[in-house]
Design an enzyme around this catalytic site. Sequence first.
Site, short mmCIF file in Angstrom:
data_model
loop_
_atom_site.label_atom_id
_atom_site.label_comp_id
_atom_site.label_asym_id
_atom_site.label_seq_id
_atom_site.Cartn_x
_atom_site.Cartn_y
_atom_site.Cartn_z
N ASP A 11 -5.06 0.78 -3.12
CA ASP A 11 -5.37 -0.20 -4.21
C ASP A 11 -7.06 -0.06 -4.35
O ASP A 11 -7.66 0.81 -3.53
CB ASP A 11 -5.21 -1.54 -3.39
CG ASP A 11 -5.54 -2.89 -4.38
OD1 ASP A 11 -5.43 -2.57 -5.59
OD2 ASP A 11 -5.68 -4.07 -3.71
N GLY A 12 -7.41 -0.34 -5.32
CA GLY A 12 -8.68 -0.70 -5.91
C GLY A 12 -9.42 -1.91 -6.33
O GLY A 12 -8.41 -2.50 -7.04
N GLU A 51 -9.22 2.22 -8.48
CA GLU A 51 -7.85 2.59 -8.53
C GLU A 51 -7.36 4.21 -8.35
O GLU A 51 -6.72 4.56 -7.45
CB GLU A 51 -7.03 1.87 -9.53
CG GLU A 51 -7.05 0.42 -9.67
CD GLU A 51 -6.07 -0.20 -8.76
OE1 GLU A 51 -5.34 0.56 -8.11
OE2 GLU A 51 -5.95 -1.82 -8.55
N ASP A 75 -0.33 -0.66 -7.16
CA ASP A 75 -0.07 -1.64 -8.16
C ASP A 75 -0.80 -1.60 -9.44
O ASP A 75 -1.03 -2.79 -10.10
CB ASP A 75 -0.49 -3.15 -7.33
CG ASP A 75 -2.18 -2.80 -7.01
OD1 ASP A 75 -2.71 -2.33 -7.41
OD2 ASP A 75 -2.30 -4.06 -6.17
N HIS A 129 -0.21 -8.36 -4.97
CA HIS A 129 -0.14 -9.84 -4.54
C HIS A 129 1.16 -10.53 -4.32
O HIS A 129 1.40 -11.54 -4.94
CB HIS A 129 -1.07 -10.54 -5.26
CG HIS A 129 -2.35 -10.19 -5.54
ND1 HIS A 129 -3.37 -9.97 -4.33
CD2 HIS A 129 -2.99 -9.54 -6.60
CE1 HIS A 129 -4.53 -9.39 -4.77
NE2 HIS A 129 -4.14 -9.08 -6.11
N ASP A 139 -5.46 -4.33 0.02
CA ASP A 139 -6.25 -5.34 -1.00
C ASP A 139 -7.17 -5.86 0.01
O ASP A 139 -8.39 -5.91 -0.28
CB ASP A 139 -5.32 -6.50 -1.41
CG ASP A 139 -6.06 -7.40 -2.17
OD1 ASP A 139 -6.56 -7.14 -3.32
OD2 ASP A 139 -6.13 -8.58 -1.59
#
Length: 150
Positions: A11-12, A51, A75, A129, A139
Amino acid sequence: MNHAEIEVYTDGGCLGNPGPGGWAFVLRADNGKFEKEASGFEAATTNNRMELRAVIEALEVCKQYKPKHIVINTDSQYVKNGITSWIKKWKINGWRTASKSPVKNKEYWVALDALNEQLPIQWNWVKGHAGVADNERCDQLVRQAMENGA
């Protein structure tokens, strides 16, 4: 040490776009017997760069273990579609998009493309999420990196 199967979540994120950003990954191998987490910070960046950076950092670690199979869960549709589809035309078009604009974040795409060529990667998109534990952990690590500046 070798790990035949590695699963990674990445994730970023960014506070503002551009702004201070963070990246993170959670890596699991040997059916969860081996785990590694990492995260980092950049003072002035974009969400898409973070990301990409998360995946690149994770794959650099994976490379050490000479895996037979890596599953990357991101994601980011930007990362997933970019590396599995768009990049082919970008390279043919001299790193230009369909609208003839220069590809943004080219240096990250070049690095990711090289890793993708070297390693046995399966690319998966996961909804962010949505309660996926390792994605939620990433996250959390990204938020911590952005808040702490480290």
